[in-house]
Design an enzyme around this catalytic site. Sequence first.
Site, PDB file in Angstrom:
ATOM      1  N   ASP A 103      27.574  42.546  40.585  1.00  0.00           N
ATOM      2  CA  ASP A 103      26.123  42.763  40.582  1.00  0.00           C
ATOM      3  C   ASP A 103      25.402  41.492  41.026  1.00  0.00           C
ATOM      4  OD1 ASP A 103      26.611  45.252  39.550  1.00  0.00           O
ATOM      5  OD2 ASP A 103      26.308  44.623  37.462  1.00  0.00           O
TER       6      ASP A 103
HETATM    7  N1  URA Z   1      30.684  44.909  35.430  1.00  0.00           N
HETATM    8  C1  URA Z   1      29.333  44.842  35.540  1.00  0.00           C
HETATM    9  O1  URA Z   1      28.615  45.444  34.755  1.00  0.00           O
HETATM   10  N2  URA Z   1      28.823  44.103  36.526  1.00  0.00           N
HETATM   11  C2  URA Z   1      29.576  43.399  37.414  1.00  0.00           C
HETATM   12  O2  URA Z   1      29.036  42.723  38.292  1.00  0.00           O
HETATM   13  C3  URA Z   1      30.978  43.476  37.280  1.00  0.00           C
HETATM   14  C4  URA Z   1      31.500  44.234  36.275  1.00  0.00           C
END
Ligand code: URA
Length: 243
Positions: A103
């Site tokens: 993310d």
């Molecule tokens: N899980 C999440 O919620 N976000 C990420 O970026 C990676 C794993």
Amino acid sequence: MQLNRFLARAGVASRRRCADLISAGAVRVNGAPASGPGDRIDPVRDRVELEGRGRVALPEGFEYVLLHKRRDTLVTSRDERGRTTVYEGLELRPGTVAVGRLDRDTTGALLLTDDGDLAYRLTHPRYGIEKRYVAVLRGSPDDGALRRLRQGLVLEDGPTAPAGARLLGHTGEGRGRIELVLTEGRKHQVKRMCMAVGHKVTSLRRQSFAGLALGDLRAGQWRRLRPAEAARLRRLVGLGPER
Ligand code: URA
């Protein structure tokens, strides 16, 4: 690919120095002098020559890069809104892309490669590749919450696989810091799992991916994998040595 980028990736010099060489008329493309650093070339078909060195080519074999992704960077090659992507500042071959996603607000280990077979297997659930995260949570998870994270819980896209989950400690504001070890890679999985046990994730870092740990890499820094590291990754998913 831009000519000065190509020359830098081929190990001629830094991008700026390559631009100087081009301006000085030291570079020819298909026999004709290059007109500027922004000339676009096909790295495979075009013949690029440097005065005194002859033909310049990109190194053979696949490319493997480990990046410590910074917060507020996107894992996408281009963003319509002009936001910063993880590719900025990296000298990569045109086919080298991130393996999976993180993310925008997640930091940590991100592998980039043009080894398509490896990338496919590392992201396929069948191979159960381990991803190790450290999450800071709003509030502190109790034993029951940690147990549910470990055993698996039901999200809207189905039950999660058993995971590693342990409390590492607390921040000054009483927020729990946990380590989560997942073998799946579903969208926002850590955040959704933590939310399902009553805790919002306030910060998330991926400590390691497929056994590749951040080590000394600071946020924004990157390095190329050593040949032995790349070979280990290929073995991990049942691939033989690189051609
Ligand atoms: N899980 C999440 O919620 N976000 C990420 O970026 C990676 C794993």
